[in-house]
Design an enzyme around this catalytic site. Structure first.
Site, PDB file in Angstrom:
ATOM      1  CE  LYS A 203      -2.885   2.210   3.532  1.00 43.67           C
ATOM      2  NZ  LYS A 203      -3.856   2.031   4.175  1.00 43.67           N
TER       3      LYS A 203
HETATM    4  C1  R5P Z   1      -2.702   4.208   8.767  1.00 45.89           C
HETATM    5  O1  R5P Z   1      -1.483   4.042   8.902  1.00 45.89           O
HETATM    6  C2  R5P Z   1      -3.718   3.457   8.335  1.00 45.89           C
HETATM    7  O2  R5P Z   1      -2.975   2.344   7.903  1.00 45.89           O
HETATM    8  C3  R5P Z   1      -4.815   3.657   7.467  1.00 45.89           C
HETATM    9  O3  R5P Z   1      -5.251   2.427   7.089  1.00 45.89           O
HETATM   10  C4  R5P Z   1      -4.245   4.472   6.076  1.00 45.89           C
HETATM   11  O4  R5P Z   1      -3.609   5.471   6.405  1.00 45.89           O
HETATM   12  C5  R5P Z   1      -5.501   4.476   5.364  1.00 45.89           C
HETATM   13  O5  R5P Z   1      -6.414   5.390   5.542  1.00 45.89           O
HETATM   14  P1  R5P Z   1      -6.467   6.743   4.850  1.00 45.89           P
HETATM   15  O6  R5P Z   1      -7.063   6.439   3.662  1.00 45.89           O
HETATM   16  O7  R5P Z   1      -7.422   7.388   6.001  1.00 45.89           O
HETATM   17  O8  R5P Z   1      -5.136   7.358   4.749  1.00 45.89           O
END
Ligand code: R5P
Length: 291
Positions: A203
């Site tokens: 990711k």
């Molecule tokens: C952060 O470290 C978390 O893993 C979240 O899952 C990630 O940031 C994704 O969420 P957002 O789209 O709010 O950034």
């Protein structure tokens, strides 16, 4: 001349039809074992080859983030529109009904809060927990260039080793420190290191310039992280661009659950991810559903 019984018998065995050997639809995943592939196929839709992951794991280091104060009321209604739910074991056990059949990506790294050095994480969940909770993947934060870079990388490689024993894939989440350059060079470095060291998918954030070089130099699927809340059309445009430039889906949190209409937004994101809908058309869909 064979007797009648023998003819019937060879028909049942279809001796003239060779077995089909199909390749696996996900980039870089063809050599994985059956269980790994099956779990990945529950995260990534085999038809589109993509995923809409709904990320609600923010509480593991920042407590009740805006929009996640009541996961039972605000998030559970969104679950039918997600392919996967990314969350902690605490929220899974306390709030999500076990009758829910969507795949789970379990946050397994942790140990720090937003009040301290975030990169100083450890593995915070035993592999037995991931098995018990029927996780389809385990998510580990990796801080390339961060203070505890090595420790976070080793957290990930440990999970890859342990997960491989049980057929559970590891998702490497590339975390970017405040003082780091969010450019293609950095994300190529971060995603490639994670892939080289065994992460099954990665990711990472979208960047305006050169995102396609990040996805193309990464041999396993990349999913786009959502990041801070931005206007809905901008978020849909970002998701569209990421998908068109090689991302295998999105892992979005705040841009969905902090939207004025989270239910409409997640459906608009789905249209972009699975149906290649343009941002403008997806935004129309958002407005129609919102109203
Ligand atoms: C952060 O470290 C978390 O893993 C979240 O899952 C990630 O940031 C994704 O969420 P957002 O789209 O709010 O950034």
């Amino acid at each position: 001349m064979p007797d009648i019984d023998e003819i019937k018998e060879s028909k049942r065995f279809y001796s003239d039809i060779p077995y089909r050997t199909e390749g696996f639809f996900l980039k870089g995943s063809n050599s994985l074992d059956w269980g790994m592939k099956n779990r990945l196929a529950r995260i990534f839709n085999p038809k589109s080859g993509r995923t809409v992951m709904l990320a609600v794991d923010h509480g593991y280091f920042q407590g009740p983030t805006t929009g996640l104060e009541r996961i039972d009321l605000n998030i559970l209604p969104l679950v039918p529109y997600a392919d996967t739910l990314m969350l902690t074991r605490g929220i899974l056990r306390s709030i999500v009904p076990p009758s829910m059949t969507k795949s789970i990506v379990l946050r397994v790294s942790g140990g720090t809060s937003m009040l301290s050095e975030l990169s100083n994480e450890d593995i915070a969940v035993d592999i037995e927990e991931s098995i018990r909770l029927n996780a389809c993947a385990m998510a580990v934060q990796v801080f390339i260039g961060g203070e505890y870079e090595k420790e976070s990388i080793i957290n990930m490689t440990r999970m890859v080793d342990i997960g491989t024993r049980y057929g559970i894939p590891t998702l490497a989440v590339t975390a970017v420190g405040r003082d780091m350059n969010r450019d293609a060079r950095y994300f190529r470095l971060a995603t490639r290191i994670c892939a080289e060291l065994g992460a099954h998918y990665i990711k990472t954030y979208y960047i305006e310039k050169g995102f396609e070089t990040v996805t193309s130099s990464c041999p396993v699927p990349v999913v786009m992280a959502g990041g801070k809340k931005i206007p809905e059309l901008d978020a849909l445009t970002m998701a569209y661009n990421a998908i068109q430039q090689g991302a295998s889906g999105v892992d979005m949190g705040r841009n969905i659950f902090q939207s004025e209409s989270p239910t409409a937004m997640i459906q608009a994101v789905r249209a972009v991810v699975h149906d290649n809908e343009t941002p403008e058309k997806a935004f129309d869909l958002y407005n129609t559903l919102k109203n």
